[in-house]
Each structure stands twice: as structure tokens, then as C-alpha cells.
Design an enzyme around this catalytic site. Structure first.
Site, PDB file in Angstrom:
ATOM      1  N   GLY A  54      -8.755  -4.432  30.644  1.00  8.95           N
ATOM      2  CA  GLY A  54      -9.489  -5.636  30.282  1.00  8.95           C
ATOM      3  C   GLY A  54      -8.724  -6.845  30.769  1.00  8.95           C
ATOM      4  O   GLY A  54      -7.500  -6.792  30.940  1.00  8.95           O
ATOM      5  N   THR A  55      -9.426  -7.927  30.976  1.00 11.21           N
ATOM      6  CA  THR A  55      -8.766  -9.068  31.616  1.00 11.21           C
ATOM      7  C   THR A  55      -8.650 -10.275  30.693  1.00 11.21           C
ATOM      8  O   THR A  55      -7.730 -10.323  29.896  1.00 11.21           O
ATOM      9  CB  THR A  55      -9.452  -9.403  32.943  1.00 11.21           C
ATOM     10  OG1 THR A  55     -10.877  -9.433  32.762  1.00 11.21           O
ATOM     11  CG2 THR A  55      -9.141  -8.345  33.982  1.00 11.21           C
ATOM     12  N   THR A  56      -9.559 -11.235  30.716  1.00 16.38           N
ATOM     13  CA  THR A  56      -9.265 -12.546  30.134  1.00 16.38           C
ATOM     14  C   THR A  56      -9.935 -12.772  28.779  1.00 16.38           C
ATOM     15  O   THR A  56     -11.151 -12.595  28.643  1.00 16.38           O
ATOM     16  CB  THR A  56      -9.700 -13.657  31.107  1.00 16.38           C
ATOM     17  OG1 THR A  56      -9.112 -13.402  32.388  1.00 16.38           O
ATOM     18  CG2 THR A  56      -9.248 -15.018  30.619  1.00 16.38           C
TER      19      THR A  56
END
Length: 284
Positions: A54-56
Site C-alpha cells: 500500500g502506498t499513501t
């Protein structure tokens, strides 16, 4: 190991006095269920292009409490693993957690954290303080340090509405490093690969006393800026109608903004970007 006796009843370990930590109970009696405790074999590191990440995610305080939001993209190296991942989850009525990092471990950690808070309240008869919730999550992150050093890190973002705080200071934000170090943030914060761009946007857009609508638009603008410069962060997907998850916590508890509201705000923001692609500027 926890087990039932031959009569189908719970074993003695369920009735042995101990502390109020469900995680500690599992560690003592069913350690195999704690996915964050194991280590990869010596010398082995996780391949980043084989495990979804997952990123931001981001959070900001506003007039009525605190807002937390996240994009929807998960990546495996240069591939998009999932377009509609949900990274923002309620932990209890007045607390929420979002994550960046290894998706499988992060989702397990979130579920265990939800049980941890509920178990404490049932055993002790009162909920944890917000600071204690942050400390408890820090301990869970620290238990994953071995895997984090082998490439499977989980970096959550914790927010809560502090019922005991002074007026105007109810919304609180905590970030963590991979060793479990907790850090309380003022006003706003972001985590993940797109976080430098999201924080840069929030520096321009944040101001004290924001309304819910202003805070939600600022969060969407920040995620858009992150997606604009970070390929691992997903922006609003108009054609598929996939938009960031935005949630708030106020004196009434946790609330996820309806999809229709998030979609309307996202479309409004994208329309504004047609005439100003770099987004709004800071007020002078």
C-alpha cells in the site's frame, strides 16, 4: 498452546489471571497466529515485486475533529496489484488507523489491533486513553521489526478524537517508524511512498479551523499531488468510479464519508485542475 479440554470446554489458560492484552495472550498460547512475529530464513529478503504494498495515507486535524484518508492503489514493483484497496479502517468508535507498507501483514495488524482495543475495554471496563492506544500499536509494530528489516515493513498512521482534550485540541495524529517509535504530529501528516508530495500539498492548504468540506478537499488535493509525482499512488479513477477513502472522527465517533460525497468532491477537484493542473496555491 490454547485448546479445549476433552469435554469441549475452554482450557485453563482462558481462566488464568493475566494482563488485558490480547496480543500477549496469543503470544503465550498461540504464537503461530501472529503473522508479524515470524522471520524469513537467514539471508532471505522479500522481493518487493512479489508482495503487494500500500502506498499513501494522510491525516489532518480540523475544526470538528480529525480526518484520515488514503489512496486505493497497491503495487508489486512496477505492477498495479489492486486498484480499490481500502487502507483506512476504524479501530474503535473514536480511533482509526491507516497503513502503508506490506498489505498482507498490515491487514492482519489492523484486525489484531481492533481486537486488542475491544479486549482491553471488556477486561478493564474502560477504554484505553488515546496515548495508550498509540503505545499499544507501537508495541505491535516493534514485534514486526525482524520482518521489516527483511523488506516486509508496515507503517501505520493512527488518529483519534481525544474526549479528554481541551476544546480545539480533540483531533490527534500519531505516526510511527518501523521500530515502533511513536510520534505525535501537529496539524497534519502523511505516510507512504507519496507522502513527501502529500505533505508538501498540505503545507500549502492547511489552516486552523478548517471545515469538514475544506479538510476533505485538502486531503483529496494532497493525494492528487502525490499521485501526480509518485507512480505507486493512485489518483481518483473517474472511469471506474474508484475514489480515495476519506473518514472523519468527531465527538459523534468514526464516520466514513459516503462514496457519493467523496465522488462529488473528487470531480470538483479534477475540474478545477483543468484550469490549474498544479493545484491551488497557498493563501498569502
Amino acid at each position: 498452546m490454547a485448546q479445549r479440554d476433552t469435554g469441549g470446554r475452554l482450557g485453563a489458560e482462558f481462566f488464568t489471571p493475566g494482563d488485558s492484552s490480547f496480543t500477549a495472550f496469543l503470544a503465550a498460547h498461540r504464537p503461530a497466529l501472529l503473522s508479524t512475529r515470524g522471520l524469513l530464513p537467514d539471508g532471505v529478503r522479500a522481493a518487493p515485486d512479489r508482495v503487494p504494498h500500500g502506498t499513501t495515507v494522510l491525516a489532518l486535524a480540523y475544526r470538528d475533529g480529525v480526518l484520515i484518508a488514503g489512496d486505493r492503489r497497491a503495487t508489486m514493483g512496477n505492477l498495479i496489484a489492486q486498484r480499490d484497496l481500502e487502507k483506512v479502517h476504524p479501530a474503535d468508535d473514536y480511533t482509526a488507523v491507516a497503513f502503508a507498507g506490506t498489505v498482507g501483514l498490515a491487514l492482519d495488524m489492523v484486525k489484531l489491533y481492533q481486537v486488542e482495543l475491544a479486549h482491553f475495554e471488556k477486561v478493564e471496563g474502560v477504554p484505553m486513553t488515546l496515548r495508550a492506544k498509540a503505545t499499544r500499536l507501537a508495541g505491535m509494530i516493534r514485534q514486526n521489526l525482524g520482518q521489516a528489516m527483511q523488506g516486509l515493513a508496515v507503517v501505520p498512521l493512527l488518529v483519534g478524537y481525544d474526549l479528554a482534550a481541551r476544546a480545539g485540541e480533540h483531533g490527534r495524529i500519531f505516526s510511527f517508524d518501523v521500530t515502533g517509535g511513536p510520534y505525535e504530529k501537529t496539524d497534519f501528516h502523511a505516510e507512504g511512498s507519496g507522502s513527501p508530495y502529500a505533505r508538501g500539498a498540505l503545507k500549502k492548504l492547511f489552516h486552523p479551523g478548517m471545515s469538514r468540506r475544506e479538510a476533505a478537499l485538502a486531503a483529496l488535493q494532497a493525494l492528487y499531488d502525490a499521485a501526480d509525482d509518485d507512480s505507486a499512488t493512485g489518483g481518483p479513477d473517474i472511469s471506474r468510479r474508484i475514489f480515495p477513502v476519506v473518514s472523519v472522527i468527531t465527538e459523534d465517533g468514526f464516520e466514513r464519508l459516503p462514496e457519493s460525497e467523496t465522488e462529488d468532491l473528487s470531480r470538483e477537484m479534477v475540474e478545477q485542475r483543468h484550469t490549474r493542473p498544479d493545484g491551488p496555491t497557498a493563501a498569502m
